[in-house]
Design a protein around this motif. Sequence first.
Motif, PDB file in Angstrom:
ATOM      1  N   MET A   1     -14.339   9.878  -0.741  1.00 34.31           N
ATOM      2  CA  MET A   1     -13.523   9.786  -1.938  1.00 34.31           C
ATOM      3  C   MET A   1     -12.697   8.517  -1.826  1.00 34.31           C
ATOM      4  O   MET A   1     -12.134   8.233  -0.771  1.00 34.31           O
ATOM      5  CB  MET A   1     -12.624  11.009  -2.060  1.00 34.31           C
ATOM      6  CG  MET A   1     -13.405  12.297  -2.291  1.00 34.31           C
ATOM      7  SD  MET A   1     -12.348  13.705  -2.636  1.00 34.31           S
ATOM      8  CE  MET A   1     -11.810  14.133  -0.995  1.00 34.31           C
ATOM      9  N   SER A   2     -12.670   7.766  -2.895  1.00 36.41           N
ATOM     10  CA  SER A   2     -11.948   6.502  -2.834  1.00 36.41           C
ATOM     11  C   SER A   2     -11.365   6.119  -4.182  1.00 36.41           C
ATOM     12  O   SER A   2     -11.704   6.705  -5.212  1.00 36.41           O
ATOM     13  CB  SER A   2     -12.868   5.383  -2.338  1.00 36.41           C
ATOM     14  OG  SER A   2     -13.846   5.091  -3.308  1.00 36.41           O
ATOM     15  N   GLN A   3     -10.494   5.134  -4.108  1.00 35.09           N
ATOM     16  CA  GLN A   3      -9.978   4.482  -5.304  1.00 35.09           C
ATOM     17  C   GLN A   3     -10.404   3.033  -5.215  1.00 35.09           C
ATOM     18  O   GLN A   3     -10.290   2.411  -4.160  1.00 35.09           O
ATOM     19  CB  GLN A   3      -8.456   4.582  -5.381  1.00 35.09           C
ATOM     20  CG  GLN A   3      -7.992   5.987  -5.634  1.00 35.09           C
ATOM     21  CD  GLN A   3      -6.483   6.083  -5.673  1.00 35.09           C
ATOM     22  OE1 GLN A   3      -5.775   5.312  -5.047  1.00 35.09           O
ATOM     23  NE2 GLN A   3      -5.985   7.063  -6.398  1.00 35.09           N
ATOM     24  N   ALA A  21     -15.541  10.125  -6.335  1.00 37.84           N
ATOM     25  CA  ALA A  21     -15.973  11.018  -5.255  1.00 37.84           C
ATOM     26  C   ALA A  21     -17.470  10.803  -5.081  1.00 37.84           C
ATOM     27  O   ALA A  21     -18.227  10.878  -6.057  1.00 37.84           O
ATOM     28  CB  ALA A  21     -15.675  12.474  -5.600  1.00 37.84           C
ATOM     29  N   PHE A  22     -17.901  10.502  -3.860  1.00 43.25           N
ATOM     30  CA  PHE A  22     -19.300  10.154  -3.608  1.00 43.25           C
ATOM     31  C   PHE A  22     -20.073  11.340  -3.060  1.00 43.25           C
ATOM     32  O   PHE A  22     -19.598  12.064  -2.192  1.00 43.25           O
ATOM     33  CB  PHE A  22     -19.375   8.970  -2.642  1.00 43.25           C
ATOM     34  CG  PHE A  22     -18.832   7.714  -3.252  1.00 43.25           C
ATOM     35  CD1 PHE A  22     -19.652   6.888  -3.991  1.00 43.25           C
ATOM     36  CD2 PHE A  22     -17.493   7.388  -3.122  1.00 43.25           C
ATOM     37  CE1 PHE A  22     -19.147   5.745  -4.581  1.00 43.25           C
ATOM     38  CE2 PHE A  22     -16.978   6.244  -3.706  1.00 43.25           C
ATOM     39  CZ  PHE A  22     -17.812   5.417  -4.441  1.00 43.25           C
ATOM     40  N   PRO A  85      -7.817  10.572  -2.056  1.00 44.41           N
ATOM     41  CA  PRO A  85      -8.543   9.379  -1.610  1.00 44.41           C
ATOM     42  C   PRO A  85      -8.524   9.243  -0.095  1.00 44.41           C
ATOM     43  O   PRO A  85      -7.508   9.456   0.551  1.00 44.41           O
ATOM     44  CB  PRO A  85      -7.807   8.226  -2.279  1.00 44.41           C
ATOM     45  CG  PRO A  85      -6.464   8.757  -2.628  1.00 44.41           C
ATOM     46  CD  PRO A  85      -6.633  10.229  -2.842  1.00 44.41           C
ATOM     47  N   GLN A  86      -9.687   8.894   0.441  1.00 47.60           N
ATOM     48  CA  GLN A  86      -9.822   8.653   1.868  1.00 47.60           C
ATOM     49  C   GLN A  86      -9.758   7.165   2.194  1.00 47.60           C
ATOM     50  O   GLN A  86      -9.618   6.785   3.347  1.00 47.60           O
ATOM     51  CB  GLN A  86     -11.137   9.250   2.378  1.00 47.60           C
ATOM     52  CG  GLN A  86     -11.167  10.748   2.213  1.00 47.60           C
ATOM     53  CD  GLN A  86     -12.539  11.330   2.512  1.00 47.60           C
ATOM     54  OE1 GLN A  86     -13.560  10.651   2.443  1.00 47.60           O
ATOM     55  NE2 GLN A  86     -12.569  12.609   2.834  1.00 47.60           N
ATOM     56  N   SER A 102       0.754   5.144   1.922  1.00 44.58           N
ATOM     57  CA  SER A 102       0.486   4.183   2.995  1.00 44.58           C
ATOM     58  C   SER A 102      -0.451   4.742   4.073  1.00 44.58           C
ATOM     59  O   SER A 102      -1.058   3.976   4.811  1.00 44.58           O
ATOM     60  CB  SER A 102       1.793   3.722   3.632  1.00 44.58           C
ATOM     61  OG  SER A 102       2.496   4.819   4.179  1.00 44.58           O
ATOM     62  N   LYS A 103      -0.599   6.069   4.158  1.00 45.13           N
ATOM     63  CA  LYS A 103      -1.479   6.660   5.174  1.00 45.13           C
ATOM     64  C   LYS A 103      -2.965   6.491   4.844  1.00 45.13           C
ATOM     65  O   LYS A 103      -3.819   6.689   5.695  1.00 45.13           O
ATOM     66  CB  LYS A 103      -1.169   8.143   5.348  1.00 45.13           C
ATOM     67  CG  LYS A 103      -1.541   8.994   4.141  1.00 45.13           C
ATOM     68  CD  LYS A 103      -1.263  10.453   4.342  1.00 45.13           C
ATOM     69  CE  LYS A 103      -1.704  11.225   3.096  1.00 45.13           C
ATOM     70  NZ  LYS A 103      -1.574  12.631   3.225  1.00 45.13           N
ATOM     71  N   VAL A 104      -3.286   6.090   3.613  1.00 43.59           N
ATOM     72  CA  VAL A 104      -4.679   5.935   3.194  1.00 43.59           C
ATOM     73  C   VAL A 104      -5.167   4.543   3.598  1.00 43.59           C
ATOM     74  O   VAL A 104      -4.546   3.547   3.232  1.00 43.59           O
ATOM     75  CB  VAL A 104      -4.818   6.133   1.665  1.00 43.59           C
ATOM     76  CG1 VAL A 104      -6.263   5.956   1.230  1.00 43.59           C
ATOM     77  CG2 VAL A 104      -4.300   7.503   1.240  1.00 43.59           C
ATOM     78  N   PRO A 105      -6.273   4.452   4.359  1.00 45.43           N
ATOM     79  CA  PRO A 105      -6.790   3.139   4.752  1.00 45.43           C
ATOM     80  C   PRO A 105      -7.115   2.287   3.523  1.00 45.43           C
ATOM     81  O   PRO A 105      -7.705   2.782   2.557  1.00 45.43           O
ATOM     82  CB  PRO A 105      -8.070   3.466   5.524  1.00 45.43           C
ATOM     83  CG  PRO A 105      -7.922   4.888   5.939  1.00 45.43           C
ATOM     84  CD  PRO A 105      -7.079   5.542   4.883  1.00 45.43           C
TER      85      PRO A 105
END
Length: 118
Positions: A1-3, A21-22, A85-86, A102-105
């Motif tokens: 899952m990403s942005q 979401a993939f 988001p991951q 901020s915890k999201v890479p």
Amino acid sequence: MSQCHCRDCQRASGTGHMSLAFFKADGVALHGETRSFSVTADSGNLVTRHFCPVCGSRLFSENSARPGLIGLAVGCMEERDWFEPQMVVFTKNRSAWDVTPSKVPSFEAAAPVPPPAR
């Protein structure tokens, strides 16, 4: 899952990013007609966006860098509270008002593509 904050996702979503979401394409059942539009993304990859021909909502996309995966547009789903988001990509284009924890890479460009599973 990403942005994704690439310019294409910003234009397609009409806001600061697209939440995706993939899933493996063969594990998703799609029903109904879609229309599509392909574009070369900021990454240089071919991205094909599929949308509803009635209302124009973006439904899912395919990326030439990740064959066999589809990115479902989280905003078009009835239930979406599960999304977290991951990773965040193309942060070099992120607007100051579009804040991610901020915890999201985060990556200034595309995220590294893992090697194919064997």
